[in-house]
Design an enzyme around this catalytic site. Structure first.
Site, mmCIF file in Angstrom:
data_model
loop_
_atom_site.group_PDB
_atom_site.id
_atom_site.type_symbol
_atom_site.label_atom_id
_atom_site.label_comp_id
_atom_site.label_asym_id
_atom_site.label_seq_id
_atom_site.Cartn_x
_atom_site.Cartn_y
_atom_site.Cartn_z
ATOM 1 N N ASP A 183 0.918 -1.272 0.212
ATOM 2 C CA ASP A 183 -0.156 -0.204 -0.170
ATOM 3 C C ASP A 183 0.975 1.231 -0.072
ATOM 4 O O ASP A 183 0.527 2.247 0.552
ATOM 5 C CB ASP A 183 -1.073 0.011 1.271
ATOM 6 C CG ASP A 183 -1.914 -1.229 1.305
ATOM 7 O OD1 ASP A 183 -2.222 -1.530 0.031
ATOM 8 O OD2 ASP A 183 -2.148 -1.681 2.288
ATOM 9 N N LYS A 225 1.655 2.239 -5.064
ATOM 10 C CA LYS A 225 2.439 1.822 -6.397
ATOM 11 C C LYS A 225 1.696 2.118 -7.560
ATOM 12 O O LYS A 225 1.954 2.329 -8.615
ATOM 13 C CB LYS A 225 2.731 -0.008 -6.190
ATOM 14 C CG LYS A 225 3.606 -0.069 -4.934
ATOM 15 C CD LYS A 225 3.562 -1.760 -4.887
ATOM 16 C CE LYS A 225 2.326 -2.490 -4.365
ATOM 17 N NZ LYS A 225 2.006 -1.922 -2.822
ATOM 18 N N GLY A 273 -4.863 -4.074 -3.953
ATOM 19 C CA GLY A 273 -5.808 -3.337 -4.235
ATOM 20 C C GLY A 273 -4.930 -1.937 -4.380
ATOM 21 O O GLY A 273 -4.106 -1.170 -3.549
ATOM 22 N N HIS A 274 -4.926 -1.583 -5.631
ATOM 23 C CA HIS A 274 -4.145 -0.200 -6.226
ATOM 24 C C HIS A 274 -4.899 0.636 -6.623
ATOM 25 O O HIS A 274 -5.665 0.456 -7.537
ATOM 26 C CB HIS A 274 -3.280 -0.910 -7.166
ATOM 27 C CG HIS A 274 -2.247 -1.925 -6.959
ATOM 28 N ND1 HIS A 274 -1.115 -2.375 -7.885
ATOM 29 C CD2 HIS A 274 -1.779 -2.361 -5.809
ATOM 30 C CE1 HIS A 274 -0.607 -3.350 -7.268
ATOM 31 N NE2 HIS A 274 -0.816 -3.298 -6.050
ATOM 32 N N GLN A 316 2.048 -6.121 -3.217
ATOM 33 C CA GLN A 316 2.422 -6.228 -1.938
ATOM 34 C C GLN A 316 3.576 -5.217 -1.785
ATOM 35 O O GLN A 316 3.999 -4.334 -2.385
ATOM 36 C CB GLN A 316 2.639 -7.674 -1.521
ATOM 37 C CG GLN A 316 1.180 -8.127 -1.761
ATOM 38 C CD GLN A 316 0.705 -8.773 -2.633
ATOM 39 O OE1 GLN A 316 1.335 -9.469 -3.634
ATOM 40 N NE2 GLN A 316 -0.635 -8.400 -3.149
HETATM 41 P P1 GDP Z 1 -0.818 0.291 -3.732
HETATM 42 O O1 GDP Z 1 -1.376 -0.596 -3.149
HETATM 43 O O2 GDP Z 1 0.582 0.403 -3.176
HETATM 44 O O3 GDP Z 1 -1.124 0.878 -4.956
HETATM 45 O O4 GDP Z 1 -1.532 1.636 -2.448
HETATM 46 P P2 GDP Z 1 -3.077 1.597 -2.132
HETATM 47 O O5 GDP Z 1 -3.795 2.080 -3.276
HETATM 48 O O6 GDP Z 1 -3.483 0.300 -1.448
HETATM 49 O O7 GDP Z 1 -2.885 2.728 -1.094
HETATM 50 C C1 GDP Z 1 -2.247 3.901 -1.057
HETATM 51 C C2 GDP Z 1 -3.384 5.028 -0.977
HETATM 52 O O8 GDP Z 1 -2.804 6.222 -0.823
HETATM 53 C C3 GDP Z 1 -4.403 5.264 -1.907
HETATM 54 O O9 GDP Z 1 -5.600 5.488 -1.441
HETATM 55 C C4 GDP Z 1 -4.060 6.161 -2.635
HETATM 56 O O10 GDP Z 1 -5.033 6.816 -3.772
HETATM 57 C C5 GDP Z 1 -3.206 7.186 -1.862
HETATM 58 N N1 GDP Z 1 -2.155 7.980 -2.273
HETATM 59 C C6 GDP Z 1 -1.232 7.537 -3.037
HETATM 60 N N2 GDP Z 1 -0.095 8.729 -3.211
HETATM 61 C C7 GDP Z 1 -0.782 9.430 -2.318
HETATM 62 C C8 GDP Z 1 -0.032 10.615 -1.806
HETATM 63 O O11 GDP Z 1 0.874 11.259 -2.364
HETATM 64 N N3 GDP Z 1 -0.701 11.301 -0.822
HETATM 65 C C9 GDP Z 1 -1.883 10.881 -0.151
HETATM 66 N N4 GDP Z 1 -2.666 11.735 0.726
HETATM 67 N N5 GDP Z 1 -2.371 9.735 -0.766
HETATM 68 C C10 GDP Z 1 -2.016 9.027 -1.557
HETATM 69 P P1 IMO Z 2 -1.110 -4.226 -2.166
HETATM 70 O O1 IMO Z 2 -0.602 -4.637 -3.506
HETATM 71 C C1 IMO Z 2 -1.129 -4.507 1.969
HETATM 72 C C2 IMO Z 2 -0.945 -8.771 3.568
HETATM 73 C C3 IMO Z 2 -2.215 -9.124 4.162
HETATM 74 C C4 IMO Z 2 -1.460 -10.279 5.156
HETATM 75 C C5 IMO Z 2 -0.428 -10.738 4.336
HETATM 76 C C6 IMO Z 2 -0.676 -12.090 3.849
HETATM 77 O O2 IMO Z 2 -2.133 -3.277 -2.439
HETATM 78 O O3 IMO Z 2 0.279 -3.432 -1.730
HETATM 79 P P2 IMO Z 2 -2.533 -12.746 1.708
HETATM 80 O O4 IMO Z 2 -3.838 -12.593 1.504
HETATM 81 O O5 IMO Z 2 -1.524 -12.089 0.536
HETATM 82 O O6 IMO Z 2 -2.064 -14.220 1.937
HETATM 83 O O7 IMO Z 2 -2.133 -12.053 3.139
HETATM 84 O O8 IMO Z 2 -0.049 -9.635 3.308
HETATM 85 N N1 IMO Z 2 -1.028 -8.282 2.244
HETATM 86 C C7 IMO Z 2 -1.231 -6.899 1.908
HETATM 87 N N2 IMO Z 2 -0.991 -5.824 2.775
HETATM 88 N N3 IMO Z 2 -1.136 -4.484 0.725
HETATM 89 C C8 IMO Z 2 -1.205 -5.433 -0.091
HETATM 90 O O9 IMO Z 2 -1.225 -5.335 -1.370
HETATM 91 C C9 IMO Z 2 -1.146 -6.797 0.446
HETATM 92 N N4 IMO Z 2 -1.498 -8.038 0.189
HETATM 93 C C10 IMO Z 2 -1.299 -8.988 1.115
HETATM 94 O O10 IMO Z 2 -2.620 -8.067 5.051
HETATM 95 O O11 IMO Z 2 -0.922 -9.763 6.141
HETATM 96 MG MG MG Z 3 -2.978 -1.710 -1.716
#
Ligand code: GDP
Ligand code: IMO
Ligand code: MG
Length: 432
Positions: free
Chosen positions: A16, A19, A43-44, A225
């Site tokens: 998270d 990416k 979840g991106h 991840q």
């Molecule tokens: P990912 O899994 O690495 O793609 O990240 P996620 O989407 O799960 O989580 C990142 C969260 O932060 C999302 O809700 C994005 O919309 C948000 N986000 C990304 N970059 C920024 C930033 O620079 N500032 C803020 N406030 N939110 C951001």
């Molecule tokens: P993105 O791509 C954050 C964590 C789960 C758990 C562990 C194992 O959005 O960054 P799994 O379901 O993969 O067997 O769970 O990994 N986990 C993540 N945490 N971002 C993710 O993906 C994750 N995908 C799995 O919370 O601790």
């Molecule tokens: Mg994510």
């Protein structure tokens, strides 16, 4: 021979890191984007103008209309969730059937894999991982155990028999764990998902990608991840079941290590983690709550509250080392805009001993050693250029670059595509 390289974007912390947003921003510089591991545990989130999209299995290049997207063989696909995700996107944006390719070698997540994921977790008396419940571990388990089903198998005449055999095997395990196995509804939708997959080009993606490179098309690989969740080098056993690190890009796409170009390592200006496992800089106080609130730190897949803490340079240095990161991307610095001081964990300590390297296993006996940096106390979310950065923010960047011995190439100051600042002049891509 002229040959293009694959640039890689991956997370350096516990997932998270943002990416998806960065892949979306960089995608116009590339002809194709390819996911190399993970599945719908990812979840991106992409925010474009006033719209928000959450991608799980589909690469984050999909919203850039001219980009080809590939789901590589290292990914595990749940056809049911894939159908939901693809249909939602097709309602919102253009048809993508002609620019999304799926590897025939990608493994399928069966409905019973999801049940097994939940059953294994609840059977644990201690040490629950807190998985996303998407069947990731059991699906990769079958892959490594050489009894998985692959996307390409859906084209074979005996697919249904093979599916039934796998299902029965899973049901026996579920029964032994005392679990009920009513999957009729789930299975019906899953089969609809299998039919839906056939609308897309099911390909030998290793040929597609290597042909792209030979034809001088540029490819961006998207990790899911984060490095600290890597099955080999993360905080085992509190990890996911794939290689999230750069090496996973070679095995997950079928490309040679010599084909890797730039490695973009994405990190938050602080740190979060979902699920169980060690997190030395975790904050259980008001500051942790503030980070959670300002950063809106709730999981995009499960909605779970993310654990929050200060940035951890011990873990980051390790992640940079094992990935060979060439450029850093810092996200969510805007979340720290109001802080008086910012803490940076530069080492761990246990008793009189100080550790700059990541210990084999981390427990509560390791405490973070912090350096305090003055905050910039400026709203940076509307900034567009590096020369607008406040002095204290530049000092923070200098400090991190110095400690991490790697340039911070991009700073993200908000969730929106537009809130992204590139710091160094881009060099022309060369096919050499
Ligand atoms: P990912 O899994 O690495 O793609 O990240 P996620 O989407 O799960 O989580 C990142 C969260 O932060 C999302 O809700 C994005 O919309 C948000 N986000 C990304 N970059 C920024 C930033 O620079 N500032 C803020 N406030 N939110 C951001
Ligand atoms: P993105 O791509 C954050 C964590 C789960 C758990 C562990 C194992 O959005 O960054 P799994 O379901 O993969 O067997 O769970 O990994 N986990 C993540 N945490 N971002 C993710 O993906 C994750 N995908 C799995 O919370 O601790
Ligand atoms: Mg994510």
């Amino acid at each position: 021979m002229l040959y293009m390289k694959v640039d890689v974007i991956l997370g350096l912390q516990w997932g998270d890191e943002g990416k998806g947003k960065i892949v979306d921003v960089l995608a116009p510089d590339y002809d194709a984007v390819a996911r190399f591991q993970g599945g719908p545990n990812a979840g991106h989130t992409l925010e474009i103008e006033d719209r928000k999209y959450v991608l799980r299995s589909i690469p984050s290049g999909i919203l850039q209309e001219d980009t080809y997207n590939i789901i590589g063989s290292g990914v595990v696909i749940d056809p049911l969730l894939f159908k939901e995700e693809a249909e939602a996107l097709m309602n919102d944006c253009t048809d993508m059937t002609n620019r999304l390719f799926i590897s025939k070698k990608a493994h399928l997540i069966l409905p019973t894999h999801r049940l097994l994921d939940a059953a294994y977790e609840s059977a644990k008396k201690t040490g629950r991982i807190g998985t996303t419940g998407k069947g990731i571990g059991p699906a990769y388990g079958d892959k490594i155990g050489r009894c998985g089903l692959r996307v390409g198998d859906t084209l074979e005449p005996d697919f249904h028999e093979r599916y039934e055999a796998a299902k029965l095997r899973h049901i026996e395990i579920l029964k032994s764990l005392g679990q009920d196995c009513d999957i009729a509804e789930l299975e019906k939708k899953w089969m609809e998902g299998i039919a839906y997959l056939q609308k897309f080009s099911l390909v030998d993606s290793e040929y597609v990608i290597n042909d792209y490179l030979a034809d001088c098309y540029s490819v961006l690989a998207e990790g899911a991840q984060g490095t600290m969740l890597d099955v080999d080098f993360g905080s085992y056993p509190f990890v996911t079941s794939s290689n999230t690190m750069c090496g996973g890009c070679c095995t997950g796409l079928g490309i040679s290590p010599r084909s890797i170009g730039e490695v973009y390592g994405v990190f938050k200006a602080y740190c979060t983690r979902v699920g169980a496992g060690p997190f030395p800089t975790e904050l259980h106080d008001e500051t942790g709550e503030t980070l959670c609130r300002l950063g809106n730190e709730y999981g995009s897949v499960t909605g779970r509250k993310r654990r929050c803490g200060w940035i951890d340079l011990v873990a980051l240095r390790y992640a940079i080392m094992i990935n060979g990161v060439t450029c850093l991307v810092m996200t969510k610095s805007d979340v720290l805009d109001t802080f008086d001081t910012i803490k940076v964990c530069v080492a761990y300590k246990r008793g009189d001993e100080t550790f700059e390297r990541l210990p084999y296993s981390i427990d509560e006996s390791y405490e973070p050693v912090y350096t305090e940096i003055p905050g910039w106390k400026t709203d940076m979310s509307g900034m567009e250029k590096e020369d607008e950065f406040p002095e204290e923010f530049n000092a923070y960047l200098d400090f991190l670059e110095n400690e991490l011995e790697t340039p911070i190439y991009i700073v993200s100051v908000g969730p929106n595509r537009a809130q992204t600042i590139r710091r160094y002049d881009e060099e022309e891509d060369e096919c050499s």
